[in-house]
Enzyme design. Structure first.
Site, short mmCIF file in Angstrom:
data_model
loop_
_atom_site.label_atom_id
_atom_site.label_comp_id
_atom_site.label_asym_id
_atom_site.label_seq_id
_atom_site.Cartn_x
_atom_site.Cartn_y
_atom_site.Cartn_z
N SER A 59 5.00 108.21 44.40
CA SER A 59 3.98 107.60 43.57
C SER A 59 4.42 107.55 42.10
CB SER A 59 2.66 108.37 43.75
OG SER A 59 1.57 107.65 43.25
N ASP B 169 -0.14 100.32 51.69
CA ASP B 169 -0.34 101.34 50.65
C ASP B 169 -1.43 100.87 49.68
OD1 ASP B 169 -0.13 103.06 48.39
OD2 ASP B 169 1.96 103.51 48.90
N HIS C 132 -0.70 105.90 51.55
CA HIS C 132 0.03 106.00 50.29
C HIS C 132 1.26 106.87 50.48
CE1 HIS C 132 0.98 106.04 46.13
NE2 HIS C 132 0.46 107.22 45.85
#
Length: 486
Positions: free
Chosen positions: A205, A426, A454
């Site tokens: 991320s 995602d 995610h």
């Protein structure tokens, strides 16, 4: 990345076969690094409670300049954690788990077993970046409860101004020196202190942004790099907000279809499921649910709804929590919101939200006004009403230090190959960002995951795991690859 528009805090080489990166970044050997490792103390889990002691886990610190323009000036300590390799180590593998603002120390302590295959050949290492938790974590008074639980219609702009002032009062010395460029400089100091010639890195991320900036600034020092759940830092605040809203809308629809296929307590078809949840949230605008001495407000319920959308495995939790909320019990929803914001059972918070705010504002010169936020919210309402944040504003508009756009420049020309992982389902870092970051790096190799959630490596998909492990453990650079859903 965490959703950045919900609260008033945030205004958020392709080869035919397999090749090799060459020699891995060898460790200098015992005692030759610059970290004094010892038994960890004070590790906490997601519920804020202490984690049990583990002899395999060690903690330490690296000292870095507060201000890299004055390297001889004041120093700060960066907290590190290490799980030693169970076999002959290739070196260290350094993790950043995202946020921005997540504690790498606490997260690795909890998640190390999930990376067991990598831990056979690497010392697994993580850290709290500057401005996070034990590394001069940003504090902003006692404002978070009021901010996060603000009633619908509250003067968000005034509250965000008060919040920014509290951050300056409590953390004014660190605020000008957080941000991804400084964190990348720190990362190279960590590499050197670990005794590694090159940095082996796994970023998730926001950690993909940090890794990309590091590769831009130190391309010759890049070892084996994986960036999973990739973020494109060049997007504007508005583009980020609307794109993420679209991603969460798709994720919610996938959840609703899955729920109906399993006999759903929220409706008999996907449209009914969405309508049920929207009705629940709308009711909280005027009548929050009492949960002990707290209340489940509209804003907290929004956070509760999106939190399980990050991972398909958590979708049943969303169904159960929403069903309870409809019956007047907001306990499970409030627990989900607290897990997002870092609120502990004793009412204190981790620095995840305040650190995220500080790093986000440091990484951009954008300063959205209340009028900007209202316009953005109108666009979000049309895409995914569940994320509409009536009356909110961004603290970046009142932030006490200017931002810098240096972290938006990405070009890792000259680095070893970097594996960029993007998931088509995602919600937080949509697939298009992975393709764009991969192109900007110029040394990227794109690994596509067709499933939900995610981040892909921890999804349980065997194709993703095998491809990433073969690269990190054996140096086999993948061709551009697509992995089907798990």
């Amino acid at each position: 990345m965490k959703k950045a528009v919900l609260t008033i805090l945030l205004g958020a080489a392709v080869l035919a076969g397999c090749g090799t990166t060459g020699e891995p970044a060898k460790q200098a050997g015992p005692g030759k690094g610059g970290v004094a490792w010892s038994r960890c103390t004070g590790l906490t889990g997601p519920d804020g409670r202490p984690l049990p002691a583990d002899a395999a886990i060690e903690c330490g610190a690296v000292q870095v300049p507060l201000d890299y323009d004055e390297p001889g000036g004041r120093k700060i300590d960066l907290a590190l954690i290490r799980v030693k390799a169970t076999g002959d180590p290739l070196g260290s593998l350094v993790f950043n788990f995202g946020g921005p603002g997540a504690s790498g120390v606490d997260t690795l302590a909890m998640a190390a077993k999930a990376f067991g295959s990598l831990g056979t050949r690497y010392d697994l290492v993580s850290f709290d970046p500057r401005g996070v938790e034990r590394s001069s974590g940003v504090k902003c008074g006692g404002e978070l409860d009021a901010l996060l639980a603000a009633p619908t219609g509250a003067d968000g702009d005034a509250m965000s101004k008060k919040f920014a002032a509290a951050c300056e009062k409590d953390s004014g010395e660190i605020l000008p020196h957080v941000g991804t460029v400084n964190a990348a400089e720190d990362l190279d100091r960590i590499r050197a202190a670990l005794g590694d010639r090159r940095l082996n890195y796994f970023g998730f991320s926001y950690g993909t942004h940090l890794g990309a900036v590091y590769a831009t600034r130190f391309p010759a020092n890049v070892g084996r790099f994986v960036l999973d759940g990739a973020f494109d830092p060049t997007v504007t605040y508005e583009e980020r907000a609307v794109t993420q809203a679209t991603g969460f809308a798709h994720a919610f629809d996938a959840f609703a279809r899955d729920c109906v296929a399993r006999t759903c307590d929220l409706g008999t078809d996907p449209a009914a499921v969405r309508g049920t949840v929207e009705k629940l949230l709308d009711g909280l605008k005027t009548k929050p649910l009492d949960v002990g001495d707290r209340q489940l407000t509209y804003g907290l319920a929004q956070l509760a709804v999106i939190t399980p959308l990050y991972a398909k495995a958590a979708w049943p939790v969303l169904e159960q929590a929403a069903a309870a909320g409809i019956k007047g019990d907001g306990t499970a929803l409030l627990t989900l919101a607290d897990s997002y914001t870092g609120r502990r059972p004793d009412g204190t918070y981790s620095t995840s939200m305040t650190s995220m705010q500080a790093i986000t504002c440091a990484d951009s010169t954008e300063r959205p006004t209340a009028a900007d936020m209202a316009r953005i919210d109108d666009r979000i309402r049309k895409v995914f009403p569940i994320l509409s944040a009536d009356g909110t504003a961004t603290a970046c508009g009142h932030w006490p230090v200017p931002g810098d756009d240096a972290a938006k420049r990405i070009d890792a020309t000259g680095s070893a190959p970097i594996v960029v992982v993007g998931g088509k389902g995602d919600p937080a870092t949509p697939y298009e960002w992975a393709t764009r970051l991969n192109a900007k790096l110029r040394t990227g190799v794109l690994l596509t995951y067709e499933g939900e959630g995610h981040g892909a490596y921890l999804s349980g998909d065997g194709c993703v795991t095998r491809t990433v492990d073969a690269y990190l453990l054996n140096g086999k650079v993948p061709a551009a690859t697509t992995c089907p859903a798990a």
